[in-house]
Design a protein around this motif. Structure first.
Motif, mmCIF file in Angstrom:
data_model
loop_
_atom_site.group_PDB
_atom_site.id
_atom_site.type_symbol
_atom_site.label_atom_id
_atom_site.label_comp_id
_atom_site.label_asym_id
_atom_site.label_seq_id
_atom_site.Cartn_x
_atom_site.Cartn_y
_atom_site.Cartn_z
ATOM 1 N N ALA A 62 -11.777 7.135 -6.859
ATOM 2 C CA ALA A 62 -12.225 6.870 -5.493
ATOM 3 C C ALA A 62 -12.148 5.378 -5.214
ATOM 4 N N LYS A 63 -11.739 5.051 -3.985
ATOM 5 C CA LYS A 63 -11.605 3.647 -3.604
ATOM 6 C C LYS A 63 -12.301 3.405 -2.272
ATOM 7 N N THR A 64 -13.182 2.413 -2.270
ATOM 8 C CA THR A 64 -13.897 2.018 -1.069
ATOM 9 C C THR A 64 -13.106 0.918 -0.358
ATOM 10 N N ALA A 106 0.816 -1.213 0.000
ATOM 11 C CA ALA A 106 0.000 0.000 0.000
ATOM 12 C C ALA A 106 0.847 1.258 0.000
ATOM 13 N N ALA A 107 2.148 1.121 0.243
ATOM 14 C CA ALA A 107 3.034 2.294 0.318
ATOM 15 C C ALA A 107 3.753 2.470 -1.010
ATOM 16 N N ILE A 108 2.997 2.817 -2.034
ATOM 17 C CA ILE A 108 3.560 2.959 -3.373
ATOM 18 C C ILE A 108 3.181 4.310 -3.973
ATOM 19 N N SER A 134 0.922 9.244 -4.311
ATOM 20 C CA SER A 134 0.914 8.222 -3.264
ATOM 21 C C SER A 134 -0.505 7.664 -3.245
ATOM 22 N N ARG A 135 -0.693 6.530 -3.894
ATOM 23 C CA ARG A 135 -2.042 6.118 -4.257
ATOM 24 C C ARG A 135 -2.884 5.634 -3.087
ATOM 25 N N GLY A 146 6.992 11.179 -2.877
ATOM 26 C CA GLY A 146 5.843 10.291 -2.735
ATOM 27 C C GLY A 146 6.187 9.063 -1.919
ATOM 28 N N MET A 147 5.147 8.323 -1.522
ATOM 29 C CA MET A 147 5.363 7.169 -0.665
ATOM 30 C C MET A 147 6.217 6.103 -1.334
#
Length: 523
Positions: free
Chosen positions: A452-454, A46-48, A61-62, A234-235
């Protein structure tokens, strides 16, 4: 079947997220043979950073996007080429009172912050309470944060170390809502304080589980200051640096390798079964470190999940990434948009608004007034944008919505996502002098640059259980009848948990990776 450098490794690490890479770098630097197996085609989890908009040179940083809990110790120990930048403004919260737009600006110096509180509340009392409250959390932070990379203290040891009974009671024993209501009178101020207890956590201010307290604690102790900083580049700059450090130290990293099973008797070297595009393979590790959720660990071991199905992990956030041609103008003309969006921009996060949103979501409905917060990475660090975009004044916006548990999206994820996004942006537009859509950039195909991400999206893309960004509810940073010496041990001596679901896990910290490596090296 993939051919690796050897048949048996000292350490096999399942998952190449940032914690797995931290563990790999520490272990390889200690002279151990290390293999990292990552399901995706890239490391970072998740850190990308990625370019989500077609034909647009913006590297966002998505998923995770700010750094607070990463200890300087890890950066120094691993000699990482990585830096963060401090935000000059902590937060801005717009409001409208007596028909006039205004807001609360925290940052830019003590006198400026005090004046902003006075304009909002009509006196210095609320600001004095704010200072006293955060002086208390600051003292706790300076005592607790260093313990995150030490052997796990007992509850009694941590309490003694904090040496402040009032602070201990406020943070560790009574629901956070009691402290918020005791210290503050203004609804808006109460809400700003409470939000740090609700990031990725679905709880009421008075939840008896104290899940909100644990979340709040981790959000105010980072670095010993509670500051949330912007990762330069960025991450992905962090995880790229970690992968480079691990590789330089001799670790092997294999992407596109999905681990299917871990066979172990807890004593002899474990066999790790994986799948690639060309078939299945096996590798042996004397120790296996799992950089995945406790739920995934149980599945890999063929064991029943530790969690009761009724309390299974459930994420509760909406994550929105945007690229703008310019920042929008605000109805509150007393504040520069560059300052307002440079910190955390709180939307619909008054205390009563948060309570109402929680009640609606708990009843199975999307919040009618969705609370959220926004910040602009590119104001502090324009390097994530291509030179042409910087020259033209483009900016990024990252929005994080609260109180949107995964259960609300099960019937129709796409429709619920669209409804929630529309309602969330409407709350932001209420404080803007122009619609946000007028400022959005467009990609090469003519589509607006917004995604958007749920929680269900995060579960599908990253295998976060229930879309929970911490893998499960955050733990107290002390021993509580389990977790072993470092908070990473499992029932199998040669299998360790090094992901966010470990004790003292969660956030972009590297702490579980460090602690798992220390547990191995300490043997």
């Amino acid at each position: 079947m993939t051919t690796f450098g050897r048949d048996v490794y000292d350490d096999v690490i399942v998952g190449g997220g940032h914690n797995g890479l931290v563990a790999a770098a520490y272990l390889a630097r200690a002279g151990r043979s290390v293999l990292v197996l990552e399901r995706l085609g890239n490391t970072g989890g998740a850190a990308i950073s990625s370019r989500p908009f077609v034909g647009v040179d913006a590297r966002l940083s998505r998923y995770s996007y700010l750094v607070s809990l990463l200890p300087d110790k890890i950066v120094r120990d691993l000699e990482l080429s990585f830096a963060v930048r401090r935000r000059t403004v902590s937060s801005y919260t717009p409001t409208e009172r007596d028909g006039r737009p205004g807001g609360l600006l925290v940052g830019g110096g003590e006198e400026r912050t005090r004046a902003s509180f006075a304009r909002l509340t009509g006196s210095d009392r609320e600001y004095d309470s704010w200072r006293a409250f955060y002086e208390t959390t600051g003292r706790v932070a300076r005592k607790v944060f260093p313990t995150l990379t030490e052997p796990l203290p007992t509850r009694a040891e941590l309490r003694t170390r904090i040496d402040d009974e009032a602070a201990w009671r406020m943070l560790f024993e009574e629901p956070l809502g009691q402290a918020v209501e005791r210290h503050f009178d203004d609804d808006l101020v109460r809400g700003v304080v409470l939000t740090d207890g609700l990031i990725g956590t679905f709880a009421d201010a008075h939840d008896p589980s104290l899940a909100q307290n644990r979340c709040f604690l981790y959000h105010v102790i980072g670095g010993g200051t509670g500051d949330w900083d912007v990762p330069v580049g960025g991450m992905g700059a962090l995880t790229d640096a970690l992968a480079a450090a691990a590789t330089k130290a001799g670790a092997e990293i294999a992407t596109g390798h999905e681990v299917l099973r871990i066979d172990t008797d807890g004593v002899n070297p474990a066999e790790v079964v994986f799948r690639t595009a060309t078939g299945e393979g096996r590798v042996v590790g004397r120790t296996v470190l799992v950089n995945a959720s406790p739920k995934a660990l149980a599945e890999l071991l063929g064991e029943p999940p530790a969690e009761d199905p009724a309390t299974a992990p459930e994420g509760a956030q909406l994550k929105v990434n945007m690229l703008l041609r310019r920042l929008p103008r605000l109805r509150d003309t007393a504040v520069d948009p560059r300052e307002a969006f440079g910190g955390t921009f709180h939307i619909a996060e008054g205390y009563e608004q948060l309570a109402r949103a929680y009640a609606e979501a708990a009843a199975g409905e999307l919040p009618s007034v969705p609370p959220s917060e926004i910040y602009c990475h590119s104001l502090a660090d324009p390097t994530i944008l291509g030179p042409e975009l910087v020259e033209q004044g483009y900016q990024t916006l990252t929005l994080f919505g609260l109180h949107t548990p995964a259960r609300l999206f099960g019937h129709d994820n796409q429709q619920a996502r669209e409804v929630l996004l529309t309602a969330t942006l409407a709350q932001l537009d209420a404080h803007l002098a122009e619609p946000l859509t007028d400022c959005l950039a467009f990609d090469a195909d003519g589509r607006p640059c917004i995604e958007a991400k749920t929680p269900l999206d995060l579960e599908r893309e990253l295998r976060l259980p229930g879309g929970h960004i911490f893998h499960r509810d955050l733990s107290w940073p002390h021993a509580d009848g389990g977790g072993g010496r470092w908070g990473v041990e499992t029932a199998h001596r040669n299998v360790l948990l090094c992901g966010a679901g470990a004790i003292r896990g969660g956030g972009v910290s590297g702490v579980p990776g460090h602690n798992a490596a220390m547990a191995v090296l300490g043997r």
